[in-house]
Design a protein around this motif. Structure first.
Motif, PDB file in Angstrom:
ATOM      1  N   SER A 100      46.007 -42.690  16.991  1.00  0.00           N
ATOM      2  CA  SER A 100      46.864 -42.236  18.087  1.00  0.00           C
ATOM      3  C   SER A 100      47.786 -41.119  17.591  1.00  0.00           C
ATOM      4  O   SER A 100      48.038 -40.974  16.386  1.00  0.00           O
ATOM      5  CB  SER A 100      47.709 -43.394  18.619  1.00  0.00           C
ATOM      6  OG  SER A 100      48.714 -43.740  17.674  1.00  0.00           O
ATOM      7  N   HIS A 101      48.294 -40.357  18.542  1.00  0.00           N
ATOM      8  CA  HIS A 101      49.224 -39.279  18.191  1.00  0.00           C
ATOM      9  C   HIS A 101      50.469 -39.855  17.514  1.00  0.00           C
ATOM     10  O   HIS A 101      50.986 -39.276  16.557  1.00  0.00           O
ATOM     11  CB  HIS A 101      49.598 -38.488  19.450  1.00  0.00           C
ATOM     12  CG  HIS A 101      50.451 -37.290  19.170  1.00  0.00           C
ATOM     13  ND1 HIS A 101      50.019 -36.221  18.415  1.00  0.00           N
ATOM     14  CD2 HIS A 101      51.720 -36.992  19.542  1.00  0.00           C
ATOM     15  CE1 HIS A 101      50.979 -35.314  18.342  1.00  0.00           C
ATOM     16  NE2 HIS A 101      52.027 -35.764  19.015  1.00  0.00           N
ATOM     17  N   GLU A 102      50.930 -40.995  17.995  1.00  0.00           N
ATOM     18  CA  GLU A 102      52.092 -41.641  17.370  1.00  0.00           C
ATOM     19  C   GLU A 102      51.791 -42.039  15.934  1.00  0.00           C
ATOM     20  O   GLU A 102      52.635 -41.882  15.048  1.00  0.00           O
ATOM     21  CB  GLU A 102      52.553 -42.847  18.190  1.00  0.00           C
ATOM     22  CG  GLU A 102      53.311 -42.486  19.442  1.00  0.00           C
ATOM     23  CD  GLU A 102      54.523 -41.590  19.170  1.00  0.00           C
ATOM     24  OE1 GLU A 102      55.318 -41.871  18.243  1.00  0.00           O
ATOM     25  OE2 GLU A 102      54.687 -40.589  19.898  1.00  0.00           O
ATOM     26  N   LYS A 105      51.933 -39.022  13.741  1.00  0.00           N
ATOM     27  CA  LYS A 105      53.320 -38.706  13.400  1.00  0.00           C
ATOM     28  C   LYS A 105      53.799 -39.587  12.248  1.00  0.00           C
ATOM     29  O   LYS A 105      54.511 -39.120  11.350  1.00  0.00           O
ATOM     30  CB  LYS A 105      54.237 -38.895  14.611  1.00  0.00           C
ATOM     31  CG  LYS A 105      54.077 -37.844  15.682  1.00  0.00           C
ATOM     32  CD  LYS A 105      55.036 -38.156  16.822  1.00  0.00           C
ATOM     33  CE  LYS A 105      54.861 -37.238  17.989  1.00  0.00           C
ATOM     34  NZ  LYS A 105      55.771 -37.573  19.099  1.00  0.00           N
ATOM     35  N   GLN A 106      53.407 -40.866  12.265  1.00  0.00           N
ATOM     36  CA  GLN A 106      53.768 -41.768  11.165  1.00  0.00           C
ATOM     37  C   GLN A 106      53.118 -41.309   9.860  1.00  0.00           C
ATOM     38  O   GLN A 106      53.739 -41.313   8.802  1.00  0.00           O
ATOM     39  CB  GLN A 106      53.347 -43.206  11.484  1.00  0.00           C
ATOM     40  CG  GLN A 106      54.067 -43.824  12.656  1.00  0.00           C
ATOM     41  CD  GLN A 106      55.558 -43.938  12.434  1.00  0.00           C
ATOM     42  OE1 GLN A 106      56.017 -44.278  11.351  1.00  0.00           O
ATOM     43  NE2 GLN A 106      56.337 -43.624  13.457  1.00  0.00           N
ATOM     44  N   TYR A 123      48.544 -31.377  20.914  1.00  0.00           N
ATOM     45  CA  TYR A 123      47.653 -32.207  20.091  1.00  0.00           C
ATOM     46  C   TYR A 123      46.768 -31.396  19.147  1.00  0.00           C
ATOM     47  O   TYR A 123      45.773 -31.907  18.650  1.00  0.00           O
ATOM     48  CB  TYR A 123      46.800 -33.144  20.960  1.00  0.00           C
ATOM     49  CG  TYR A 123      47.639 -33.998  21.858  1.00  0.00           C
ATOM     50  CD1 TYR A 123      48.429 -35.019  21.335  1.00  0.00           C
ATOM     51  CD2 TYR A 123      47.675 -33.783  23.232  1.00  0.00           C
ATOM     52  CE1 TYR A 123      49.225 -35.800  22.160  1.00  0.00           C
ATOM     53  CE2 TYR A 123      48.462 -34.563  24.062  1.00  0.00           C
ATOM     54  CZ  TYR A 123      49.234 -35.567  23.514  1.00  0.00           C
ATOM     55  OH  TYR A 123      50.016 -36.337  24.332  1.00  0.00           O
TER      56      TYR A 123
END
Length: 134
Positions: A100-102, A105-106, A123
């Motif tokens: 996922s995009h989240e 980011k992590q 994205y």
């Protein structure tokens, strides 16, 4: 003078310092950069430099074992996805992992460096995992 196309001093230094498994991210202009992660900001204005040009230039010097992109990239289909698909077809990006995009980011928190482009398509981000040449 270098013979390869990568001329940016900071980016060339980072690529040269990567070890097996280290992560280098190339991102669009809107991707946040976590505190403590080196930022190589190439963005000049909207679209300059574009994601594909930066990626292709980095690939001229970096051995890539695998890469990670956001699932949302396949859903939104920014123009750079066609470039990634072509690079995958010829084996230049190694194995692809979708998260996922989240989660991307992590993952960016553990990157050795993040390269910000002038790309303004949502994205359009990739995490390149360094391989070895032997």
């Amino acid at each position: 003078m270098k013979k390869t196309p990568l001329l940016n001093i900071a980016l060339s230094r980072v690529v040269a310092s990567l070890g097996h498994g280290d992560v280098l991210m190339i991102v669009d202009a809107g991707m946040p950069v976590p505190p403590g992660v080196e930022l190589i900001d190439l963005a000049v204005t909207h679209g300059i430099p574009d994601f594909a040009s930066v990626l292709n230039t980095v690939l001229a010097e970096m051995q890539v074992e695998s890469h990670v992109i956001a699932e949302e990239m396949h859903e939104r289909r920014p123009p750079a996805l066609a470039v990634l698909n072509e690079l995958n077809t010829v084996g230049r990006l190694g194995e692809q992992r979708l998260i996922s995009h989240e989660a991307l980011k992590q993952l960016s928190r553990s990157a050795r460096a993040i390269v910000r482009t002038g790309e303004c398509q949502p994205y359009t981000n990739i995490a390149l995992v360094a391989g070895v040449v032997f």
